[in-house]
Each structure stands twice: as structure tokens, then as C-alpha cells.
Design a protein around this motif. Structure first.
Motif, mmCIF file in Angstrom:
data_model
loop_
_atom_site.group_PDB
_atom_site.id
_atom_site.type_symbol
_atom_site.label_atom_id
_atom_site.label_comp_id
_atom_site.label_asym_id
_atom_site.label_seq_id
_atom_site.Cartn_x
_atom_site.Cartn_y
_atom_site.Cartn_z
ATOM 1 N N TRP A 9 0.828 -1.196 0.000
ATOM 2 C CA TRP A 9 0.000 0.000 0.000
ATOM 3 C C TRP A 9 0.868 1.255 0.000
ATOM 4 O O TRP A 9 0.684 2.164 -0.795
ATOM 5 N N LEU A 10 1.854 1.233 0.906
ATOM 6 C CA LEU A 10 2.762 2.381 0.992
ATOM 7 C C LEU A 10 3.407 2.667 -0.348
ATOM 8 O O LEU A 10 3.523 3.806 -0.765
ATOM 9 N N ASP B 179 2.444 1.988 -3.490
ATOM 10 C CA ASP B 179 1.550 2.598 -4.475
ATOM 11 C C ASP B 179 1.287 4.070 -4.140
ATOM 12 O O ASP B 179 1.321 4.928 -4.998
ATOM 13 N N TYR B 180 1.014 4.297 -2.879
ATOM 14 C CA TYR B 180 0.666 5.641 -2.424
ATOM 15 C C TYR B 180 1.877 6.573 -2.568
ATOM 16 O O TYR B 180 1.771 7.694 -3.038
ATOM 17 N N ARG B 181 3.033 6.039 -2.150
ATOM 18 C CA ARG B 181 4.257 6.825 -2.236
ATOM 19 C C ARG B 181 4.565 7.173 -3.688
ATOM 20 O O ARG B 181 4.862 8.323 -4.006
ATOM 21 N N ARG B 182 4.462 6.165 -4.574
ATOM 22 C CA ARG B 182 4.778 6.422 -5.984
ATOM 23 C C ARG B 182 3.832 7.448 -6.583
ATOM 24 O O ARG B 182 4.247 8.288 -7.372
ATOM 25 N N PHE B 183 2.546 7.373 -6.204
ATOM 26 C CA PHE B 183 1.583 8.355 -6.705
ATOM 27 C C PHE B 183 2.041 9.772 -6.343
ATOM 28 O O PHE B 183 2.097 10.665 -7.193
ATOM 29 N N TRP B 184 2.385 9.957 -5.070
ATOM 30 C CA TRP B 184 2.759 11.311 -4.639
ATOM 31 C C TRP B 184 4.120 11.718 -5.182
ATOM 32 O O TRP B 184 4.328 12.883 -5.521
#
Lengths: 114, 166
Positions: free
Chosen positions: A83-84, A86-91
Motif C-alpha cells: 500500500w505504501l 503505491d501511495y508513495r509512488r503516486f505522490w
């Protein structure tokens, strides 16, 4: 204390000693004594940290009655990281692009002073 | 000049939050405008290769942010958000419009707070993501699980190194 696996995992990861123990275990099994070596703390204190890791499902202990070697259980970590990640890459992507866009905005605000 | 990168702070023991920071070489007002004006948001949201065919923002408490992000593969992702707190130019809080409802896929239900702090001519951007429902979060965590497993133990060792270094 923690009713769901993920908050137990996050709690377990929040401590630098416990992160260090996990990092050590990522290269193989180790006894409590071996895990305690790099730390200036009692075996009991290290055992306490290991209990937290066990409760979070991050560590299991072997059956050998005397040493009960600790083993890393990666599943909960993988869940956090998925989860981290995906979220990290998005930001990361978005903010890199935002930084570029801010440069464009700075240039056009210089051309058109308000 | 050192390239600016995003930093993830060590996970909090007390609160189910995730904190990310980044410094921008731009004044705070400009960063605020870039974050809260659709014509600018569509330019950066998702990053390179992503498009944003829909972005409607009603930037006030209770106002909606309706967004569709198109991935490089051409998949449209609808994101329905609602602003909770708006304090120009320093604090912006939003959450999913279906906050508290069971979600199927996508990001877990959470509250996102951006604060902007002046750092001389630069601006410190800080995003605090606060998880609201552990059940939702767990459901979302299931996604990408096999993907990461497929990358194997090297990936895991890298994660652990990063965690122990933080």
C-alpha cells in the motif's frame, strides 16, 4: 491493544530497535542473544521487543527449547509496503510534476504581474 | 543544486498516520494556487503520463472535488473527494466523499491534510494521511500483495533497510 493486523504491524515498526531486529532477521534466523548483541540493553528488554514483533506476526520462534531462534515472517511487511509503495509512488510522481508546473507558473506570473 | 525529493517520516507509534514532506522552490501562495485551482491541478495530478479529464473543485469546507484521473494505460479512475477544512494559504484537508463506507479497491479511506509552511523563498509541503478505518485499510492493503511477492526477497530486504535507516 491492536484489534487489526495492520495497526499491530505499524506499531511494531514504529520503534528503531525493532526495525533493526527485523533488518538483522532478513539475513537469516538468530537467537535472542545474537539479536541483542548490537544493543546496549538487557536481554529482557530485547525479549520484550521480540514479543511485540511476535504479536504483530512479524517474527516466529523456533521449537528448539533452549534457543528458540527468531525468524522473520515477511507477510505483514509486504502488506504494509504494497500500500505504501503505491501511495508513495503516486505522490512522488505528482510532486515531481508539480515542481515543474510551479516553474511554469513562476515564469508566467513574471510575465503577467498582478 | 540538490534535486528535491519526497521524504516519508518514520511511522508514528501513537497514531495511524503517514507523513510525507517535500520542499518546493516557490512561494507559498503559488503552491496553494497550484493545489487548489483545477487548471493547475490537472497539470500535475498523477505525474507524467497521467491525464486528468475531469477536475472540479469547490474549495471550501463541505465542497466537493470531483476528479477523474486517466492512467498511461488509458484506465479512468474516478475520485470523489470532499474538502473538510480550507485555510488559505496554509492548510487544506480533504477526504473521500464516501468516507466510512465500505470501499472496493483503490486507496483506503483516509483523511488527508496538507500544510504549507514558508521557508524563506521556498515552501515546505507536508501531507499527513490519517487512516480512519482499519478494516478499509486492510482491504486496500490486499491490492498489490502478489505484485510485491513476485518481486521477491530482494525487494523485502530493501524495504527493511529503508525502514531501519529511517
Amino acid at each position: 491493544m491492536h484489534h487489526d493486523p495492520l495497526s499491530a504491524t505499524l506499531f511494531a515498526l514504529a520503534d528503531p530497535t525493532r526495525r533493526g531486529i527485523l533488518a538483522r532477521l532478513s539475513s537469516g534466523e538468530a537467537t535472542v542473544k545474537e539479536l541483542a548483541e548490537p544493543y546496549d540493553m538487557s536481554l529482557a528488554a530485547v525479549s520484550k521487543h521480540i514479543k511485540v514483533l511476535e504479536a504483530a506476526g512479524l517474527v516466529t520462534r523456533g521449537k528448539d527449547a533452549q534457543y528458540r531462534p527468531c525468524r522473520l515472517e515477511p507477510k505483514p511487511l509486504v502488506a504494509v509496503d504494497a500500500w505504501l509503495g503505491d501511495y508513495r509512488r503516486f505522490w512522488e510522481r505528482s510532486l515531481d510534476r508539480l515542481a515543474e508546473h510551479l516553474e511554469t507558473m513562476k515564469k508566467s506570473s513574471r510575465r503577467r504581474p498582478r | 543544486m540538490m534535486p528535491q525529493t519526497m521524504t516519508i517520516e518514520p511511522l508514528s507509534a501513537d497514531e495511524p498516520i503517514l507523513v510525507m514532506t517535500r520542499t518546493f522552490d516557490a512561494p507559498r501562495e503559488l503552491v496553494w494556487t497550484a493545489l487548489t485551482t483545477p487548471e493547475h491541478v490537472v497539470a500535475w495530478y498523477g505525474g507524467h503520463g497521467f491525464e486528468n479529464p475531469v477536475c472540479e473543485m469547490d474549495v471550501r469546507p463541505g465542497g466537493r472535488w470531483r476528479h477523474v484521473m486517466r492512467t498511461p494505460d488509458g484506465v479512468d479512475v474516478a475520485i470523489d473527494l470532499v474538502f473538510v477544512e480550507v485555510k488559505r494559504p496554509e492548510r487544506l484537508v480533504w477526504q473521500h466523499a464516501d468516507h466510512g463506507e465500505p470501499r472496493r479497491g483503490g486507496h483506503p479511506t483516509s483523511v488527508m491534510t496538507i500544510t504549507l509552511e514558508e521557508r524563506g523563498p521556498k515552501t515546505l509541503w507536508k501531507l499527513v494521511t490519517r487512516f480512519a478505518s482499519f478494516a478499509d485499510r486492510d482491504a486496500a492493503l490486499g491490492i498489490g500483495f502478489t505484485h510485491v511477492l513476485a518481486e521477491g526477497v530482494d525487494k523485502l530486504a530493501e524495504v527493511l533497510r529503508r525502514l531501519s535507516a529511517s
